[in-house]
Design an enzyme around this catalytic site. Structure first.
Site, PDB file in Angstrom:
ATOM      1  N   SER A 141     -10.709   4.259  45.000  1.00 48.26           N
ATOM      2  CA  SER A 141     -10.773   3.994  43.562  1.00 48.26           C
ATOM      3  C   SER A 141     -11.024   2.517  43.321  1.00 48.26           C
ATOM      4  O   SER A 141     -10.509   1.651  44.046  1.00 48.26           O
ATOM      5  CB  SER A 141      -9.459   4.390  42.887  1.00 48.26           C
ATOM      6  N   TYR A 154      -0.860   5.009  42.235  1.00 46.79           N
ATOM      7  CA  TYR A 154      -2.185   5.541  42.555  1.00 46.79           C
ATOM      8  C   TYR A 154      -3.024   4.516  43.309  1.00 46.79           C
ATOM      9  O   TYR A 154      -3.609   4.815  44.356  1.00 46.79           O
ATOM     10  CB  TYR A 154      -2.880   5.956  41.264  1.00 46.79           C
TER      11      TYR A 154
END
Length: 246
Positions: A141, A154
């Protein structure tokens, strides 16, 4: 086992979002695709039909990516149906938001189980079973660079994905297998959109110079390149975010 001369791809998280678009895109390149899903059988069957309409063959297989026996059975099913495996796209993951100070540590453990352990488990089977000339494509990400408040759990797991991918690429020396991580920016999938007010979505969409959210097909094209002609790209984290600044 089906007689097969096509290349074969496993796509985890293949029933929704980027994974589903990627499965269909690989079908366009005449891959045989194993669409891996966690719980949504109907969505997975729809993804199978999309692969077939695009020009490939496909089956749907349920698996828990964090469970080594489940993932081993998944690879068994792929080999039984199509004769071997050439590409693994690991797009399955979870994202739950909270400021670090308020984060329930059970939620952190869930992120670590699915996003980190899941990458280890899937990549371990891929490293053991991929045919030479293959590719492993993990999903990271851009949040590892963008560092938005609320994303600490995350983003931390995706930093681990970057490290896993680079090290595995070096460990597979001599196998002609590439390993890369694709790091999307904000992308118009349910994982990103759900629970966010429209004002916030609009503000984030305006940040990159291209002034829009990424679309699943943007990422699918990149994966198709890495799975096919992009053989000289190896051990990299590729930030695909439309130019969003860190």
């Amino acid at each position: 086992m089906t007689e097969n001369t096509s290349r074969v791809a496993i796509v985890t998280g293949g029933s929704r979002g980027i994974g589903r678009e990627t499965a269909a895109r690989l079908g366009k390149d005449h891959f045989d695709v194993v669409v891996v899903y966690g719980g949504g059988r109907a969505e997975a069957e729809e993804a199978v039909r999309e692969v077939e309409l695009a020009g490939g063959r496909a089956i749907a297989v349920q698996a828990d990516v964090s469970d080594e026996q489940s993932v081993s059975a998944l690879f068994d099913a792929a080999e039984k149906e199509f004769g071997g495996i050439d590409v693994v796209v690991h797009a399955a993951g979870i994202m739950k938001l909270s400021p670090l100070a308020d984060l329930d540590l059970a939620v952190l453990d869930e992120h670590l189980k699915v996003n980190v352990r899941g990458t280890f488990v899937v990549d371990q089977q891929a490293a053991r079973r991929l045919r030479n000339g293959g590719a492993i494509i993990n999903f990271s990400s851009s949040l590892t660079l963008l560092a938005r408040p609320g994303y600490s759990a995350y983003a931390a797991t995706k930093g681990a994905v970057n490290a896993i991918s680079l090290i595995l690429a070096r460990e597979l020396r001599g196998r002609d297998i590439t390993v890369n991580a694709v790091a999307p920016g904000p992308t118009a999938t349910s994982l990103f959109l759900d629970g966010k007010p429209q004002e916030l979505i609009d503000r984030i969409a305006a940040e990159p110079p291209l002034e829009r959210l990424g679309q699943p097909e943007d990422l699918a094209e990149l994966v198709a390149f890495l799975a096919g002609p992009g053989r000289w790209i190896n051990g990299q984290t590729i930030y695909a975010n439309g130019g969003s600044a860190a």
